[in-house]
Design a protein around this motif. Structure first.
Motif, PDB file in Angstrom:
ATOM      1  N   LEU A  47      46.819  11.697  48.629  1.00 23.08           N
ATOM      2  CA  LEU A  47      47.687  12.032  47.495  1.00 23.08           C
ATOM      3  C   LEU A  47      48.989  11.225  47.420  1.00 23.08           C
ATOM      4  O   LEU A  47      49.493  10.999  46.321  1.00 23.08           O
TER       5      LEU A  47
ATOM      6  N   SER B 113      52.283  23.481  53.250  1.00 21.79           N
ATOM      7  CA  SER B 113      51.606  22.179  53.285  1.00 21.79           C
ATOM      8  C   SER B 113      50.643  22.079  54.450  1.00 21.79           C
ATOM      9  O   SER B 113      50.651  22.912  55.351  1.00 21.79           O
ATOM     10  N   CYS B 114      49.881  21.020  54.419  1.00 19.92           N
ATOM     11  CA  CYS B 114      49.118  20.620  55.595  1.00 19.92           C
ATOM     12  C   CYS B 114      50.146  20.135  56.629  1.00 19.92           C
ATOM     13  O   CYS B 114      51.296  19.852  56.279  1.00 19.92           O
TER      14      CYS B 114
ATOM     15  N   CYS C 106      45.692  12.015  54.063  1.00 15.79           N
ATOM     16  CA  CYS C 106      45.682  12.543  52.698  1.00 15.79           C
ATOM     17  C   CYS C 106      45.891  11.389  51.726  1.00 15.79           C
ATOM     18  O   CYS C 106      46.798  10.576  51.904  1.00 15.79           O
TER      19      CYS C 106
ATOM     20  N   CYS D 180      53.206  16.493  56.459  1.00 12.85           N
ATOM     21  CA  CYS D 180      53.196  16.123  55.043  1.00 12.85           C
ATOM     22  C   CYS D 180      54.614  16.097  54.493  1.00 12.85           C
ATOM     23  O   CYS D 180      55.386  17.015  54.746  1.00 12.85           O
TER      24      CYS D 180
ATOM     25  N   LYS E 104      45.163  15.523  58.576  1.00 15.73           N
ATOM     26  CA  LYS E 104      43.873  15.822  57.941  1.00 15.73           C
ATOM     27  C   LYS E 104      42.698  15.591  58.884  1.00 15.73           C
ATOM     28  O   LYS E 104      42.782  14.798  59.816  1.00 15.73           O
TER      29      LYS E 104
ATOM     30  N   ASN F  50      51.527  12.239  55.582  1.00 12.39           N
ATOM     31  CA  ASN F  50      50.422  13.169  55.262  1.00 12.39           C
ATOM     32  C   ASN F  50      49.193  12.932  56.150  1.00 12.39           C
ATOM     33  O   ASN F  50      48.070  12.864  55.658  1.00 12.39           O
TER      34      ASN F  50
ATOM     35  N   ARG G  46      44.259  26.457  53.392  1.00  8.43           N
ATOM     36  CA  ARG G  46      43.530  25.187  53.436  1.00  8.43           C
ATOM     37  C   ARG G  46      42.052  25.487  53.630  1.00  8.43           C
ATOM     38  O   ARG G  46      41.697  26.241  54.538  1.00  8.43           O
TER      39      ARG G  46
ATOM     40  N   CYS H 112      51.953  20.472  48.635  1.00  6.86           N
ATOM     41  CA  CYS H 112      51.377  20.867  47.344  1.00  6.86           C
ATOM     42  C   CYS H 112      50.778  22.260  47.382  1.00  6.86           C
ATOM     43  O   CYS H 112      50.053  22.642  46.476  1.00  6.86           O
TER      44      CYS H 112
ATOM     45  N   TRP I  36      56.190  16.182  41.183  1.00  3.80           N
ATOM     46  CA  TRP I  36      55.102  16.584  42.084  1.00  3.80           C
ATOM     47  C   TRP I  36      55.522  17.780  42.940  1.00  3.80           C
ATOM     48  O   TRP I  36      54.769  18.738  43.107  1.00  3.80           O
TER      49      TRP I  36
ATOM     50  N   MET J 201      55.169  15.794  51.143  1.00  5.92           N
ATOM     51  CA  MET J 201      55.144  16.144  49.710  1.00  5.92           C
ATOM     52  C   MET J 201      54.247  17.370  49.479  1.00  5.92           C
ATOM     53  O   MET J 201      53.247  17.291  48.772  1.00  5.92           O
TER      54      MET J 201
HETATM   55 FE1  SF4 Z   1      48.165  18.544  52.199  1.00  3.27          FE
HETATM   56 FE2  SF4 Z   1      49.018  18.438  49.678  1.00  3.27          FE
HETATM   57 FE3  SF4 Z   1      50.453  17.333  51.598  1.00  3.27          FE
HETATM   58 FE4  SF4 Z   1      48.144  16.223  50.919  1.00  3.27          FE
HETATM   59  S1  SF4 Z   1      49.972  16.407  49.637  1.00  3.27           S
HETATM   60  S2  SF4 Z   1      48.875  16.566  53.014  1.00  3.27           S
HETATM   61  S3  SF4 Z   1      46.917  18.044  50.426  1.00  3.27           S
HETATM   62  S4  SF4 Z   1      50.011  19.532  51.369  1.00  3.27           S
END
Ligand code: SF4
Ligand code: PTT
Length: 600
Positions: free
Chosen positions: A475, A276-277, A473, A280, A69, A66, A174, A284, A228, A282
């Motif tokens: 998360l 997603s970003c 990220c 990544c 960012k 992730n 985003r 979201c 998730w 996972m």
């Molecule tokens: Fe982006 Fe969500 Fe992945 Fe984090 S978990 S990098 S906020 S898509």
């Protein structure tokens, strides 16, 4: 570091000072160092002298843990203090691949402009045809010109019209820079950045790729991973309802009767796409049908545009979210502002402005959101945010804000530590620096203890220090419990520097102290009343649900705030002590602060 002067249409590439990189790492750390060193004190945030900073960190762009960012920061037009956001964007990854750790934009273009940036430098291109377009149309048009593989960050009409909570937008779902980073971009006549670097990001140890794969493999096996992937942040709706912290009717209640119609289970049922970003493992970004198309929904958006307005219909909530994304407006401040308008209207306080809106009136809310983006009619006042609007309407107690920024989606009538986290957050009340509430409701829900103040600081160090400085990220750690010890290892492979948790914590404390000093310098004074949560949580108890009657206690809150200051090495007024500044290597800050406050 790429320095762009829009007034003179010039740019230079500068070496990043190694000692700054060691002391502040990157991202938010680099941003506050630049703003402290270079901004003329008291500068108008919407003037050409403000600097808009896109700052990556040493981890940005490197592995699939992730790391797509980017921090976007400037002096904020809504708070007048430090502002930033953390956006997932290919532009951030490509910026690093072009060889830049940060892009610092200053000045003001004579006419609408966009920047094309790659390894060869910067082109200043005409954006007259793009001005007025929404963020999706802007991205489509720019990718048609520069290729689908170009990273685009743009503003919409809200940024152009200097809405105080305009954000910058990437990849259509985003949005970053809640405290008005989009308005700062608009004030510079800058419509977009198009970034297309293709070089290799230098790393100290090429094993970082393998390490990243191992971390991803572990992440995918974590117990929370599958759930998730189904609901992302949106399952927080059900959790918040259960915990009585779901903002409802402009933060008057903590539970919403129709929560199931807008919760994570409903998102899962209606989902049409998952995005997603960059980089990544996972995703979201849950996309659901909206009245006028499709939109990405997250917990904050649903809570503030749904329960907070009394709207119990996911496709309607998604439409408000879609408008915010197209216009480039922060959903959190927008939801707060609409909720504030509904409550003020209910109390007859908007009558003399010829304005009326009822709870749950989705059509009126949609029209009002557009009026805000275009600054039409009553929308013009609401485009200033709830602090300023409430002063005009003499309705200060209905504005759920701290330091001018609207609170994100956790009601704190019965959550003192979360209220402290909001009130001491370095950008104004946002959960990113310390989401202490999940711990708090499980432990001592009603206490105002030193332990709680310490927990807020512990989280601020990791979330607001580590993750905002090396820029990744958070998360994976927060949501699926990926062990934190991956990050010093990945950081070492990226930079060659040994990094202990203590080192990251110290950098975090340094960043916090410098950000606090920046606020003091820009405000010209400081008072602990600036670190107090909104009056509603003290004075207007919950009227329904299992926590009926709950409210914050003003005296006890101040006791907890004193613990917080003490643990941070700040004085009783919230000003970093001289000894703290010295310990953090910030001696140069003291003579400046002495002009505004007494240094202890
Ligand atoms: Fe982006 Fe969500 Fe992945 Fe984090 S978990 S990098 S906020 S898509
Ligand atoms: C973030 C804030 C959040 S926090 C949300 S939902 W969240 C809102 N999303 C908006 C949106 O969408 N559209 C819109 N027009 N405005 C919006 N405003 C709100 O912006 C976001 C994710 C999320 S989703 C969260 S918690 C995490 N935040 C992180 C952070 O702050 N730092 C970090 N190192 N990692 C993070 N990971 C997660 O990122 P801001 P994004 Mg964001 C549609 O921008 O200014 O920080 O405000 O950028 O790429 O959308 O990622 O339940």
């Amino acid at each position: 570091m790429l320095r762009v002067d829009l007034t003179r249409k010039k740019y230079v590439v500068q070496e990043l000072d190694a000692s700054v990189a060691r002391d502040f790492i990157g991202g938010r750390g680099l941003a506050i160092k630049i703003l402290w060193d270079e901004l003329p004190p008291g500068v108008d945030p919407l003037s050409p002298h403000n600097k808009l900073i896109f700052a990556a960190g040493p981890l940005t762009g490197l592995t699939n843990v992730n790391m797509g960012k980017l921090v976007v920061a400037a002096k904020s037009p809504i708070t007048g203090g430090y502002g930033d956001g953390n956006i997932g964007a290919w532009a951030g990854v490509y910026m690093r691949r072009a060889g830049y750790d940060a892009i610092v934009v200053e000045g003001k273009a004579e006419r609408p402009t966009y920047l094309y940036i790659d390894e060869k430098g910067v082109q200043f291109l005409d954006a007259s045809d793009l001005w007025g377009l929404n963020t999706w149309a802007t991205e489509d048009k720019l990718q048609k010109i520069h290729g689908r593989d170009a990273g685009v960050i743009s503003i919409g009409p809200a940024g152009e019209n200097l809405v105080k909570y305009a954000v910058v937008v990437a990849q259509k779902g985003r949005a970053g820079g809640r405290p008005g980073m989009g308005a700062v971009m608009g004030s510079k006549n800058l419509k977009a950045l198009v970034v297309k670097g293709r070089g290799e990001i230098p790393v100290a140890d090429k094993a970082i790729g393998k390490m990243g794969l191992e971390a991803v493999e572990q992440g995918r096996k974590m117990p929370g991973y599958n759930f998730w992937m189904r609901q992302g942040t949106t399952s927080t709706v059900e959790w918040a309802q259960e915990a009585s912290v779901l903002p409802t009717y402009n933060f008057s209640e903590g539970q919403f009767d129709e929560f199931e119609k807008i919760g994570g289970a409903m998102v899962e049922k209606m989902e049409v796409d998952l995005k997603s970003c960059p980089l990544c493992f996972m995703p979201c970004g849950h996309w659901v049908p909206a009245e006028g198309g499709v939109a990405e929904v997250d917990y904050e958006n649903i809570a503030l545009l749904g329960s907070n307005l009394g709207i119990g219909d996911l496709s309607k909530v998604a439409e408000l979210n879609r408008i915010a994304d197209l216009m480039g407006m922060d959903t959190i401040s927008l939801g707060n502002t609409l909720g504030f308008a509904m409550e003020a209207s209910e109390r007859g306080l908007t009558k003399e402005h010829g304005f009326k809106i009822e709870w749950g009136d989705y059509k009126a809310a949609r029209d009002l959101a557009l009026d805000i983006a275009y600054r039409r009619g009553f929308g013009d006042l609401l485009a200033e945010g709830t602090m300023r609007a409430s002063r005009r309407l003499k309705a200060e107690e209905l504005a759920v804000q701290v330091k001018g920024l609207e609170v994100s989606a956790y009601d704190c009538h019965a959550a003192p530590a979360m209220a402290l986290a909001y009130a001491t957050s370095p950008i104004g009340p946002h959960h990113k620096d310390a989401w202490v509430i999940s711990w708090e409701v499980k432990t001592d829900r009603f206490g105002y203890t030193k332990e709680k103040a310490a927990k807020v600081i512990e989280l601020q160090r990791i979330r607001g220090g580590w993750f905002e400085a090396f820029v990744s990220c958070r998360l994976p750690w927060v949501e699926i419990s990926l062990p934190l010890d991956w990050y010093p290892k990945l950081f070492k492979a990226a930079t060659g520097l040994d990094a202990t948790p203590e080192y990251f914590n110290e950098v975090g404390d340094r960043i916090y102290a410098l950000i606090r000093a920046f606020w003091i310098r820009e405000y010209g004074y400081w008072s602990r009343e600036l670190d107090v949560p909104p009056p509603k949580w003290f004075k207007k108890p919950l009227t329904k649900g299992p926590l009926k009657g709950a409210h914050l206690d003003y005296g006890k809150y101040h006791e907890m705030l004193s613990h917080y200051y003490d643990l941070r090495g700040w004085d009783e007024n919230g000003v970093p002590r001289r000894s703290t500044l010295r310990r953090l290597g910030l001696d140069y800050v003291a003579p400046v602060l002495e002009k505004y406050v007494e240094l202890k």
